[in-house]
Design a protein around this motif. Structure first.
Motif, PDB file in Angstrom:
ATOM      1  N   GLU A   1      -6.065  -2.297  -7.014  1.00 19.72           N
ATOM      2  CA  GLU A   1      -6.724  -1.442  -6.009  1.00 19.72           C
ATOM      3  C   GLU A   1      -6.113  -1.638  -4.623  1.00 19.72           C
ATOM      4  O   GLU A   1      -6.440  -0.899  -3.690  1.00 19.72           O
ATOM      5  N   LYS A   2      -5.288  -2.657  -4.507  1.00 18.27           N
ATOM      6  CA  LYS A   2      -4.613  -2.981  -3.234  1.00 18.27           C
ATOM      7  C   LYS A   2      -5.614  -3.283  -2.121  1.00 18.27           C
ATOM      8  O   LYS A   2      -5.389  -2.971  -0.951  1.00 18.27           O
ATOM      9  N   LYS A   3      -6.767  -3.825  -2.553  1.00 21.31           N
ATOM     10  CA  LYS A   3      -7.792  -4.205  -1.575  1.00 21.31           C
ATOM     11  C   LYS A   3      -7.958  -5.719  -1.634  1.00 21.31           C
ATOM     12  O   LYS A   3      -7.896  -6.308  -2.715  1.00 21.31           O
TER      13      LYS A   3
ATOM     14  N   ARG B   1       0.830  -1.220   0.000  1.00 22.92           N
ATOM     15  CA  ARG B   1       0.000   0.000   0.000  1.00 22.92           C
ATOM     16  C   ARG B   1       0.858   1.261   0.000  1.00 22.92           C
ATOM     17  O   ARG B   1       0.436   2.292  -0.519  1.00 22.92           O
TER      18      ARG B   1
ATOM     19  N   LYS C   1     -10.473  -8.875  -0.346  1.00 24.97           N
ATOM     20  CA  LYS C   1     -11.763  -9.214   0.282  1.00 24.97           C
ATOM     21  C   LYS C   1     -11.557 -10.245   1.384  1.00 24.97           C
ATOM     22  O   LYS C   1     -10.855 -11.233   1.180  1.00 24.97           O
TER      23      LYS C   1
END
Ligand SMILES: C[S@@+](CC[C@H](N)C(=O)[O-])C[C@H]1O[C@@H](n2cnc3c(N)ncnc32)[C@H](O)[C@@H]1O
Length: 376
Positions: free
Chosen positions: A240-242, A218, A244
């Motif tokens: 998106e560096k996300k 991040r 789930k």
């Protein structure tokens, strides 16, 4: 200074033949391994198999020699803290047998080593036999051993090793993350450990610290980060560096560590690891990032002396050589954990499994194991 890292496209050979492994929301972990899972397990095995033994001179010239020594110190501390005289040891992903001397010092009674890489198991065999120890010829190990070649995270080891179990201690050093490509593999890994440990038995290990890796991702400008001795690169799908929380398995990245690693690895969110381990009756004793681990155990005289002997931080006298800041940053990417199998140890237990092993392991003694063979 801005560093440049290899582009995704330069790693065409990293692409699997089929889709990404699936996550099974029901959590039963019973689906079959798909082609891409096997492809990546093979890729990891081939990478390690191809790594040849180094001479002492080559090893000392490694750009990460002090990191290697530090990692050996961390593993030695874990073994000294938890292995007891006469213990039966299961070393999952044992590699070239780099921990054999550590187990010998702990005076264990029986050792079973399993690794997926044929070349590594062969090196482990010669090291155990004392035939070709590249560091020095040493006296024979004092415990009998069995060596196996196979995928620890796919094969039902409880079936293969039913006559050798129960083990007092299981170790999986710098390898547990290779099980995290699918939920089924992660479950198989933990089910194997749990089924083979006695009640009260100990599971020790080291693996990448997902919190540190995701934090660094991040903070990075793109999808890659690193320093002069390592780099990590995530695929575009993570732009998106996300991540789930419903899909905590199969989060792949490419890891390169100078003179050591160059293969796909998977993020292991530790809270998921802990929760899954509990399902298999393995309770967390502790987890510590390597920096914290060093800080804490380097306060104890016996481990200070061990560090001096291993030379990761110099020998305290003439040798002032120590980890470079870049090597110390790599250490930060890892954590050490200890789990305990629920239940009361049986005080009357006598370890009578040592007759399963041999004091000299021949090529023919190495057992090659695969699911197809075991499940029929
Ligand atoms: C970084 S090396 C560590 C070796 C050894 N544990 C040590 O600390 O020296 C990782 C090891 O994991 C092994 N490995 C990776 N995936 C595996 C699997 N599915 N089953 C068994 N071994 C595996 C590799 O072949 C390699 O020897």
């Amino acid at each position: 200074m801005k560093r440049s890292y290899p582009e995704s496209s330069s790693s065409g050979s990293l692409e699997p033949p089929q889709s990404k492994p699936r996550y099974n929301p029901d959590g039963d972990g019973h689906f079959l391994e798909d082609e891409s899972t096997k492809f990546f397990a093979r890729k990891v095995a081939d990478h390690y198999s191809a790594r040849t033994n180094q001479t002492l001179e080559e090893r000392e010239a490694s750009p990460i020699i002090h990191l290697k020594k530090l990692n050996n110190w961390i593993k030695s501390v874990l073994i000294q803290l938890y292995a007891k005289k006469g213990d039966a040891v299961l070393d999952l992903a044992c590699g070239k047998g780099g921990d054999l001397i550590k187990w010998d010092k702990a005076k264990v009674g029986y050792y079973v080593g399993v690794d997926i890489a044929e070349g590594s198991i062969e090196d482990c065999r010669t090291r155990y036999n004392g035939d070709a120890d590249h560091h020095q010829r040493r006296k024979k190990f004092s415990f009998p051993a069995r060596l196996m070649c196979g995928d620890c995270f796919e094969v039902r080891l409880d079936k293969v090793l039913s006559d050798d179990a129960p083990f007092d201690i299981c170790s999986c050093q710098f390898a547990m993350h290779y099980s995290w490509s699918t939920e089924a593999r992660a479950r198989r890994a933990l089910a194997n450990v749990s089924a083979l440990l006695r009640p009260g038995g100990i599971f020790i290990g080291t693996m990448p610290d997902a919190n540190v890796i995701i934090k660094k991702l991040r903070e990075a400008e793109g999808l890659a980060f690193g320093n002069s001795v390592y780099w990590i690169r995530f695929d575009e799908e993570y732009s998106e560096k996300k991540f789930k929380s419903s899909t905590p398995f199969g989060i792949k990245y490419k890891f390169h560590l100078e003179d050591a690693v160059d293969c796909p690895e998977w993020i292991v969110p530790f809270h998921v690891f802990k929760a899954l381990a509990e399902e298999y009756d393995l309770e967390l004793v502790f987890v510590k990032n390597s920096h914290v681990f060093v800080d804490e155990y380097l306060k104890k005289p016996e481990f200070i002396e061990l560090m001096r002997r291993l030379g990761a931080l110099g020998d305290g006298n003439q040798d002032h050589s120590t980890l470079s800041p870049d090597e110390w940053e790599v250490a930060y990417l890892y954590l050490a954990f200890v789990l305990r199998k629920r239940g009361q140890p049986d005080q009357t237990r006598v370890n009578n499994r040592r007759d399963k092993g041999k004091m000299h392991v021949d090529k023919e003694d190495i057992m090659y194991i695969s699911s197809a063979q075991i499940d029929g």
